[in-house]
Design a protein around this motif. Structure first.
Motif, mmCIF file in Angstrom:
data_model
loop_
_atom_site.group_PDB
_atom_site.id
_atom_site.type_symbol
_atom_site.label_atom_id
_atom_site.label_comp_id
_atom_site.label_asym_id
_atom_site.label_seq_id
_atom_site.Cartn_x
_atom_site.Cartn_y
_atom_site.Cartn_z
ATOM 1 N N GLY A 79 30.276 51.743 43.683
ATOM 2 C CA GLY A 79 30.924 51.335 42.626
ATOM 3 C C GLY A 79 31.566 52.307 41.820
ATOM 4 O O GLY A 79 32.631 52.189 41.137
ATOM 5 N N GLN A 80 30.847 53.882 41.902
ATOM 6 C CA GLN A 80 31.570 54.851 41.402
ATOM 7 C C GLN A 80 32.921 55.074 41.933
ATOM 8 O O GLN A 80 33.542 55.879 41.318
ATOM 9 C CB GLN A 80 30.464 55.770 41.267
ATOM 10 N N ILE A 81 33.036 54.717 43.035
ATOM 11 C CA ILE A 81 34.330 55.160 43.845
ATOM 12 C C ILE A 81 35.276 53.975 43.536
ATOM 13 O O ILE A 81 36.601 54.242 43.207
ATOM 14 C CB ILE A 81 34.155 55.335 45.162
ATOM 15 N N LEU A 82 35.044 52.822 43.635
ATOM 16 C CA LEU A 82 35.615 51.382 43.688
ATOM 17 C C LEU A 82 36.455 51.607 42.288
ATOM 18 O O LEU A 82 37.672 51.238 42.102
ATOM 19 C CB LEU A 82 35.131 50.223 43.783
ATOM 20 N N ASP A 83 35.737 51.891 41.202
ATOM 21 C CA ASP A 83 36.271 51.548 39.759
ATOM 22 C C ASP A 83 37.383 52.273 39.487
ATOM 23 O O ASP A 83 38.391 52.222 39.230
ATOM 24 C CB ASP A 83 35.075 51.893 38.614
ATOM 25 N N PRO A 84 37.355 53.795 39.685
ATOM 26 C CA PRO A 84 38.325 54.600 39.417
ATOM 27 C C PRO A 84 39.669 54.501 40.463
ATOM 28 O O PRO A 84 40.739 54.303 40.015
ATOM 29 C CB PRO A 84 37.849 56.043 39.888
ATOM 30 N N ILE A 85 39.222 53.733 41.707
ATOM 31 C CA ILE A 85 40.197 53.305 42.668
ATOM 32 C C ILE A 85 41.123 52.293 42.191
ATOM 33 O O ILE A 85 42.340 52.366 42.049
ATOM 34 C CB ILE A 85 39.572 52.948 44.084
ATOM 35 N N ALA A 86 40.504 51.342 41.399
ATOM 36 C CA ALA A 86 41.213 50.432 40.856
ATOM 37 C C ALA A 86 42.088 50.750 39.814
ATOM 38 O O ALA A 86 43.124 50.066 39.582
ATOM 39 C CB ALA A 86 40.037 49.184 40.362
ATOM 40 N N ASP A 87 41.589 51.803 39.025
ATOM 41 C CA ASP A 87 42.509 52.204 37.791
ATOM 42 C C ASP A 87 43.651 52.891 38.366
ATOM 43 O O ASP A 87 44.614 52.645 37.713
ATOM 44 C CB ASP A 87 41.720 53.218 37.088
ATOM 45 N N ARG A 88 43.590 53.832 39.368
ATOM 46 C CA ARG A 88 44.590 54.275 39.925
ATOM 47 C C ARG A 88 45.647 53.490 40.625
ATOM 48 O O ARG A 88 46.795 53.682 40.348
ATOM 49 C CB ARG A 88 44.193 55.403 41.031
ATOM 50 N N LEU A 89 45.160 52.436 41.304
ATOM 51 C CA LEU A 89 46.113 51.265 41.863
ATOM 52 C C LEU A 89 46.756 50.559 40.764
ATOM 53 O O LEU A 89 47.764 50.373 40.974
ATOM 54 C CB LEU A 89 45.169 50.648 42.747
ATOM 55 N N LEU A 90 46.023 50.509 39.773
ATOM 56 C CA LEU A 90 46.689 49.517 38.710
ATOM 57 C C LEU A 90 47.647 50.104 38.077
ATOM 58 O O LEU A 90 48.856 49.736 37.972
ATOM 59 C CB LEU A 90 45.679 49.096 37.593
ATOM 60 N N ILE A 91 47.621 51.580 37.664
ATOM 61 C CA ILE A 91 48.526 52.275 37.053
ATOM 62 C C ILE A 91 49.789 52.464 38.074
ATOM 63 O O ILE A 91 50.893 52.362 37.728
ATOM 64 C CB ILE A 91 47.960 53.579 36.730
ATOM 65 N N PHE A 92 49.556 52.627 39.420
ATOM 66 C CA PHE A 92 50.483 53.213 40.292
ATOM 67 C C PHE A 92 51.307 51.870 40.736
ATOM 68 O O PHE A 92 52.647 51.810 40.448
ATOM 69 C CB PHE A 92 50.144 53.757 41.493
ATOM 70 N N CYS A 93 50.684 50.791 40.837
ATOM 71 C CA CYS A 93 51.447 49.460 41.264
ATOM 72 C C CYS A 93 52.131 49.028 39.942
ATOM 73 O O CYS A 93 53.406 48.305 40.036
ATOM 74 C CB CYS A 93 50.429 48.573 41.864
ATOM 75 N N SER A 94 51.718 49.291 38.716
ATOM 76 C CA SER A 94 52.495 48.864 37.481
ATOM 77 C C SER A 94 53.829 49.737 37.423
ATOM 78 O O SER A 94 54.669 49.081 36.899
ATOM 79 C CB SER A 94 51.441 48.630 36.174
#
Length: 204
Positions: A79-94
């Motif tokens: 979870g400590q890995i998935l959460d920041p990955i989701a943040d990074r992907l959201l910013i990049f894809c947006s």
């Protein structure tokens, strides 16, 4: 939003983190990651109202999984890995979607993408020395928050075309530039911290 943070393999970052995979917070994080392409498609096609709704749900789930993890002792290494990955992907894809919609210049995507690429390489190098991703730094959190604020404002400004929203668009771009500056400053801090750990590990 959170910057990448898991406990170090040599120096524990979060003693509550466990080696479990199937948890409610992890499931929420996976759903967030799955929703990111949908948000990007909505933005690129100028369905901005629905995009804002989707981003709001994503932000709510980001807070929800953290609350559940802490309250019900479901903090996990995954979870400590998935959460920041989701943040990074959201910013990049947006940002990618905003570029495709001709709302922001492409150089924004390049600058953000390059920073995250360097951080990804740093994480891989640290892993070779037995370390996990570095703990969050407030500069990184601030930069991420500013970039996400700018993304929301840019989407909102595209809904109605008026002098007011044109001004909002310019304000959002200014916020985005400040956020990217802090984003890179945090990256330099992480690279310095990573280099220090690697030198210390190599000197043993």
């Amino acid at each position: 939003m959170t910057e990448i943070h898991t406990k170090s393999a040599k120096e524990p970052y979060s003693p509550e983190a466990r080696d479990v995979i199937i948890t409610v917070p992890n499931a929420i994080s996976v759903l967030r990651i799955i929703s990111i392409p949908i948000i990007a498609i909505l933005v690129s096609r100028h369905h901005m109202v629905w995009a804002l709704v989707a981003i709001a749900l994503s932000a709510f789930s980001d807070s929800l999984d953290g609350v559940i993890a802490r309250r019900f002792n479901q903090v996990s290494k995954l979870g400590q890995i998935l959460d920041p990955i989701a943040d990074r992907l959201l910013i990049f894809c947006s940002i990618l979607a905003l570029g495709m919609a001709h709302i922001i210049p492409w150089w924004v995507l390049i600058v953000v993408g390059l920073r995250d690429l360097l951080m990804g390489i740093l994480i891989l190098v640290l892993a070779q020395h037995g370390y996990g991703p570095l703990p969050v730094h407030f500069v990184g959190k601030t930069g991420t928050a500013l970039v996400m604020t700018a993304i929301v404002l840019l989407i909102f400004a595209d809904i109605w075309k008026s002098p007011v929203t044109m001004t909002l668009h310019l304000v959002a771009l200014a916020i985005c530039i400040w956020g990217i500056t802090l984003y890179w400053l945090a990256g330099l801090i992480y690279m310095h911290q990573g280099a220090t750990l690697i030198r210390a590990d190599s000197g043993k």
